[in-house]
Design an enzyme around this catalytic site. Sequence first.
Site, mmCIF file in Angstrom:
data_model
loop_
_atom_site.group_PDB
_atom_site.id
_atom_site.type_symbol
_atom_site.label_atom_id
_atom_site.label_comp_id
_atom_site.label_asym_id
_atom_site.label_seq_id
_atom_site.Cartn_x
_atom_site.Cartn_y
_atom_site.Cartn_z
ATOM 1 N N ASP A 1 -6.018 2.164 9.993
ATOM 2 C CA ASP A 1 -7.443 1.827 10.002
ATOM 3 C C ASP A 1 -7.775 1.304 11.398
ATOM 4 O O ASP A 1 -8.040 2.085 12.298
ATOM 5 C CB ASP A 1 -7.683 0.817 8.873
ATOM 6 C CG ASP A 1 -9.108 0.362 8.762
ATOM 7 O OD1 ASP A 1 -10.001 1.146 9.089
ATOM 8 O OD2 ASP A 1 -9.351 -0.783 8.340
ATOM 9 N N GLY B 1 0.788 -1.235 0.000
ATOM 10 C CA GLY B 1 0.000 0.000 0.000
ATOM 11 C C GLY B 1 0.814 1.276 0.000
ATOM 12 O O GLY B 1 0.382 2.303 -0.510
ATOM 13 N N ASP C 1 -5.392 -0.288 -2.495
ATOM 14 C CA ASP C 1 -6.116 -1.158 -3.420
ATOM 15 C C ASP C 1 -7.440 -1.637 -2.866
ATOM 16 O O ASP C 1 -7.698 -1.597 -1.665
ATOM 17 C CB ASP C 1 -5.274 -2.402 -3.711
ATOM 18 C CG ASP C 1 -5.261 -3.371 -2.529
ATOM 19 O OD1 ASP C 1 -4.943 -2.923 -1.402
ATOM 20 O OD2 ASP C 1 -5.597 -4.551 -2.705
ATOM 21 N N ASP D 1 0.562 3.152 4.366
ATOM 22 C CA ASP D 1 -0.429 3.946 3.633
ATOM 23 C C ASP D 1 -1.504 4.510 4.539
ATOM 24 O O ASP D 1 -1.838 5.687 4.474
ATOM 25 C CB ASP D 1 -1.057 3.107 2.498
ATOM 26 C CG ASP D 1 -1.595 1.755 2.967
ATOM 27 O OD1 ASP D 1 -1.456 1.425 4.163
ATOM 28 O OD2 ASP D 1 -2.159 1.013 2.137
ATOM 29 N N ARG E 1 -4.586 0.647 -7.490
ATOM 30 C CA ARG E 1 -3.402 1.273 -6.884
ATOM 31 C C ARG E 1 -2.844 2.379 -7.764
ATOM 32 O O ARG E 1 -2.223 3.313 -7.276
ATOM 33 C CB ARG E 1 -2.292 0.232 -6.664
ATOM 34 C CG ARG E 1 -2.619 -0.818 -5.626
ATOM 35 C CD ARG E 1 -1.356 -1.578 -5.241
ATOM 36 N NE ARG E 1 -1.625 -2.846 -4.579
ATOM 37 C CZ ARG E 1 -1.871 -2.999 -3.290
ATOM 38 N NH1 ARG E 1 -1.915 -1.953 -2.505
ATOM 39 N NH2 ARG E 1 -2.085 -4.192 -2.769
HETATM 40 P P1 IMP Z 1 -5.129 -1.799 10.038
HETATM 41 O O1 IMP Z 1 -4.240 -2.897 10.531
HETATM 42 O O2 IMP Z 1 -6.588 -2.118 10.263
HETATM 43 O O3 IMP Z 1 -4.757 -0.436 10.522
HETATM 44 O O4 IMP Z 1 -5.067 -1.862 8.476
HETATM 45 C C1 IMP Z 1 -4.095 -1.342 7.801
HETATM 46 C C2 IMP Z 1 -3.971 -1.944 6.419
HETATM 47 O O5 IMP Z 1 -5.217 -2.317 5.812
HETATM 48 C C3 IMP Z 1 -3.405 -0.830 5.591
HETATM 49 O O6 IMP Z 1 -1.995 -0.905 5.595
HETATM 50 C C4 IMP Z 1 -4.019 -1.052 4.246
HETATM 51 O O7 IMP Z 1 -3.189 -1.871 3.484
HETATM 52 C C5 IMP Z 1 -5.332 -1.759 4.510
HETATM 53 N N1 IMP Z 1 -6.458 -0.797 4.501
HETATM 54 C C6 IMP Z 1 -7.109 -0.297 5.562
HETATM 55 N N2 IMP Z 1 -8.077 0.562 5.194
HETATM 56 C C7 IMP Z 1 -8.026 0.605 3.854
HETATM 57 C C8 IMP Z 1 -8.770 1.352 2.867
HETATM 58 O O8 IMP Z 1 -9.683 2.156 3.140
HETATM 59 N N3 IMP Z 1 -8.410 1.134 1.572
HETATM 60 C C9 IMP Z 1 -7.422 0.285 1.202
HETATM 61 N N4 IMP Z 1 -6.700 -0.412 2.086
HETATM 62 C C10 IMP Z 1 -6.995 -0.254 3.396
HETATM 63 MG MG MG Z 2 -1.059 -1.981 4.094
#
Ligand code: IMP
Ligand code: MG
Length: 176
Positions: A104, A46, A160, A101, A166
Amino acid sequence: MIRDIDHILIARGAISDRVRDLGEAITKNLTDIGDTEIALVAVMTGSLIFVADLMRHLPMKIQIQLMTASSYIGKTVRSNNDPMLGKLPDVEGMHVLLVDDILDSGKTLTRIRSELETLQPKSIQSCVLLRKKLQSAMEVPCEHVGFDIEDEFVVGYGLDYNGYYRNLPDIGVICP
Ligand code: IMP
Ligand code: MG
């Protein structure tokens, strides 16, 4: 591709202005620490485009190290699974800039940062382009954040859906 995008959330010009600001802030911060060499750990895939742009605003000596992490697979709904991490980079004795990137749930950055801490770096700071306005994301230590956005699934500029979009130069929201 553009037909699948419901609307553009952050246009390329705004992204590039903000990336330059982030580069300046990171450079100032590292200059204050007094060190001029860093290990830049980029979380793939990402951060691919973000990191390529960001590093051209960082004038210090940089060792680029890529690592992989994956959580969302073929869906736009957050999973409760822990992210799968690839091989850890070699950062012992280095100042580390960890770049991803988007924040979340925050699980990915939290996991990677704690794994990197065990490798005895000199310091670690994190930088993400996007952070969702969620309590879990806001609570994760992250020194440099590009944009805080609403909790919706975004694509483009490296991000993505199912491996696609991407290459979209802007950040957009896909049609439901
Ligand atoms: P986390 O572990 O939930 O913080 O997720 C992080 C990873 O999920 C990021 O590094 C992204 O690769 C993917 N991700 C989270 N939200 C999105 C989104 O809205 N669009 C695309 N990829 C996302
Ligand atoms: Mg990621």
